[in-house]
Design an enzyme around this catalytic site. Sequence first.
Site, PDB file in Angstrom:
ATOM      1  N   SER A   1      55.056 -13.367   1.746  1.00 58.79           N
ATOM      2  CA  SER A   1      53.926 -13.468   0.815  1.00 58.79           C
ATOM      3  C   SER A   1      52.618 -13.225   1.553  1.00 58.79           C
ATOM      4  CB  SER A   1      53.903 -14.851   0.161  1.00 58.79           C
ATOM      5  OG  SER A   1      52.698 -14.987  -0.557  1.00 58.79           O
TER       6      SER A   1
ATOM      7  N   HIS B   1      55.525  -9.605  -1.215  1.00 57.53           N
ATOM      8  CA  HIS B   1      55.148 -10.452  -2.356  1.00 57.53           C
ATOM      9  C   HIS B   1      53.632 -10.588  -2.382  1.00 57.53           C
ATOM     10  CE1 HIS B   1      56.025 -13.758  -5.242  1.00 57.53           C
ATOM     11  NE2 HIS B   1      54.978 -14.367  -4.687  1.00 57.53           N
TER      12      HIS B   1
ATOM     13  N   ASP C   1      50.466 -12.238  -4.441  1.00 55.70           N
ATOM     14  CA  ASP C   1      50.094 -13.271  -5.406  1.00 55.70           C
ATOM     15  C   ASP C   1      48.744 -12.956  -6.025  1.00 55.70           C
ATOM     16  OD1 ASP C   1      52.254 -15.311  -5.154  1.00 55.70           O
ATOM     17  OD2 ASP C   1      51.626 -15.255  -3.055  1.00 55.70           O
TER      18      ASP C   1
ATOM     19  N   MET D   1      46.001 -14.211  -8.511  1.00 55.22           N
ATOM     20  CA  MET D   1      45.547 -15.448  -9.169  1.00 55.22           C
ATOM     21  C   MET D   1      44.145 -15.227  -9.731  1.00 55.22           C
ATOM     22  SD  MET D   1      46.765 -18.365  -6.498  1.00 55.22           S
ATOM     23  CE  MET D   1      48.193 -18.156  -5.407  1.00 55.22           C
TER      24      MET D   1
ATOM     25  N   HIS E   1      53.291 -11.030  -8.192  1.00 59.03           N
ATOM     26  CA  HIS E   1      53.425 -12.323  -8.856  1.00 59.03           C
ATOM     27  C   HIS E   1      52.105 -12.646  -9.537  1.00 59.03           C
ATOM     28  CE1 HIS E   1      54.195 -16.968  -8.291  1.00 59.03           C
ATOM     29  NE2 HIS E   1      54.146 -16.601  -9.557  1.00 59.03           N
TER      30      HIS E   1
ATOM     31  N   MET F   1      49.785 -14.797 -11.445  1.00 59.26           N
ATOM     32  CA  MET F   1      49.475 -16.161 -11.882  1.00 59.26           C
ATOM     33  C   MET F   1      48.143 -16.082 -12.624  1.00 59.26           C
ATOM     34  SD  MET F   1      50.728 -18.117  -8.473  1.00 59.26           S
ATOM     35  CE  MET F   1      50.836 -16.561  -7.588  1.00 59.26           C
TER      36      MET F   1
ATOM     37  N   MET G   1      59.554 -21.381  -9.362  1.00 57.65           N
ATOM     38  CA  MET G   1      58.613 -21.967  -8.413  1.00 57.65           C
ATOM     39  C   MET G   1      59.229 -23.228  -7.807  1.00 57.65           C
ATOM     40  SD  MET G   1      56.044 -19.898  -8.457  1.00 57.65           S
ATOM     41  CE  MET G   1      55.098 -20.825  -7.249  1.00 57.65           C
TER      42      MET G   1
ATOM     43  N   ASP H   1      60.105 -19.469  -4.756  1.00 56.74           N
ATOM     44  CA  ASP H   1      58.768 -19.232  -4.209  1.00 56.74           C
ATOM     45  C   ASP H   1      58.072 -20.567  -3.988  1.00 56.74           C
ATOM     46  OD1 ASP H   1      56.270 -18.303  -3.525  1.00 56.74           O
ATOM     47  OD2 ASP H   1      55.843 -17.355  -5.460  1.00 56.74           O
TER      48      ASP H   1
HETATM   49  C1  DX5 Z   1      51.796 -19.878  -4.485  1.00 56.62           C
HETATM   50  C2  DX5 Z   1      52.422 -18.530  -4.313  1.00 56.62           C
HETATM   51  C3  DX5 Z   1      53.363 -18.362  -3.191  1.00 56.62           C
HETATM   52  C4  DX5 Z   1      52.830 -18.723  -1.840  1.00 56.62           C
HETATM   53  C5  DX5 Z   1      53.944 -19.379  -1.104  1.00 56.62           C
HETATM   54  O1  DX5 Z   1      51.506 -20.137  -5.810  1.00 56.62           O
HETATM   55  O2  DX5 Z   1      53.102 -18.117  -5.476  1.00 56.62           O
HETATM   56  O3  DX5 Z   1      53.890 -17.048  -3.167  1.00 56.62           O
HETATM   57  O4  DX5 Z   1      52.380 -17.638  -1.092  1.00 56.62           O
HETATM   58  O5  DX5 Z   1      53.461 -19.799   0.109  1.00 56.62           O
HETATM   59  P1  DX5 Z   1      54.325 -20.683   1.106  1.00 56.62           P
HETATM   60  O6  DX5 Z   1      55.506 -19.869   1.502  1.00 56.62           O
HETATM   61  O7  DX5 Z   1      53.378 -20.931   2.204  1.00 56.62           O
HETATM   62  O8  DX5 Z   1      54.717 -21.933   0.370  1.00 56.62           O
HETATM   63 ZN    ZN Z   2      54.093 -16.155  -5.301  1.00 57.37          ZN
END
Ligand code: DX5
Ligand code: ZN
Length: 234
Positions: free
Chosen positions: A19, A43, A45, A47, A76, A78, A147, A185
Amino acid sequence: MTERAPNVAEQPPFIIAPSLLAADFARLGDEADAVAPEADWLHIDVMDNHYVPNLTIGLPVVQALRRTTTLPFDIHLMIEAPERWALGYAEAGAYNVTFHVEAAEDPVKLAAALRAAGTKVGLAIDRDTPVEPYLEIMPHFDTLLIMTIKAGFGGQAFLPEMLDKVRTARRHVDGGHLELRIEVDGGVDEDTIVDAAAAGADAFVAGTAVYHAGDPEAAIRNLRRTVAGTARRP
Ligand code: DX5
Ligand code: ZN
């Protein structure tokens, strides 16, 4: 010209997806390169400071990254109102676009639109959302992202109680002979990946465990070795 990810039809049995959230945001292209030899997917993210309190990467950054690496992008989302933005990521050449069921107005309709745009599509289930109500719509998806933290921030501790959802999904997928990746994740590291794999996950997102390791490539190799040695299908 929009660039496409390479042909990734041949995917390995277990996916390791570092990620980018845990990478150095001042050097995102280099950070993608740092994992490229070992990662299956990258991956990313997205947001929006509404669906989650955090604000990260958006479409222009993903488009720029698409030009610098051939890694398949696992997006991903969010974000609120994913129907407004998701197709842009498909058009930008994402391999898989995942949106949250809690945020989508009509998940099946959005999934169909994404598939029509040529991408795989994932449904994400946040910490407080049960999986059972959504099992029947799984044929419309290629990945189910469960999650194992509350979505929003990296570096949180893995929540083992989320694995009940993984087991439920795995039973459903195997029983129904569905082609569906079950992705976990949040808080995935060399210890927790063992439990996630045993529960039936076959795709693993890891931010901190990869990018905060001294050698990200070696960290991915170790995760892969661990999961290959311990995974069992219920
Ligand atoms: C958080 C993200 C994850 C995040 C996970 O909402 O969706 O993808 O990067 O990070 P780690 O592996 O550090 O928990
Ligand atoms: Zn994620």
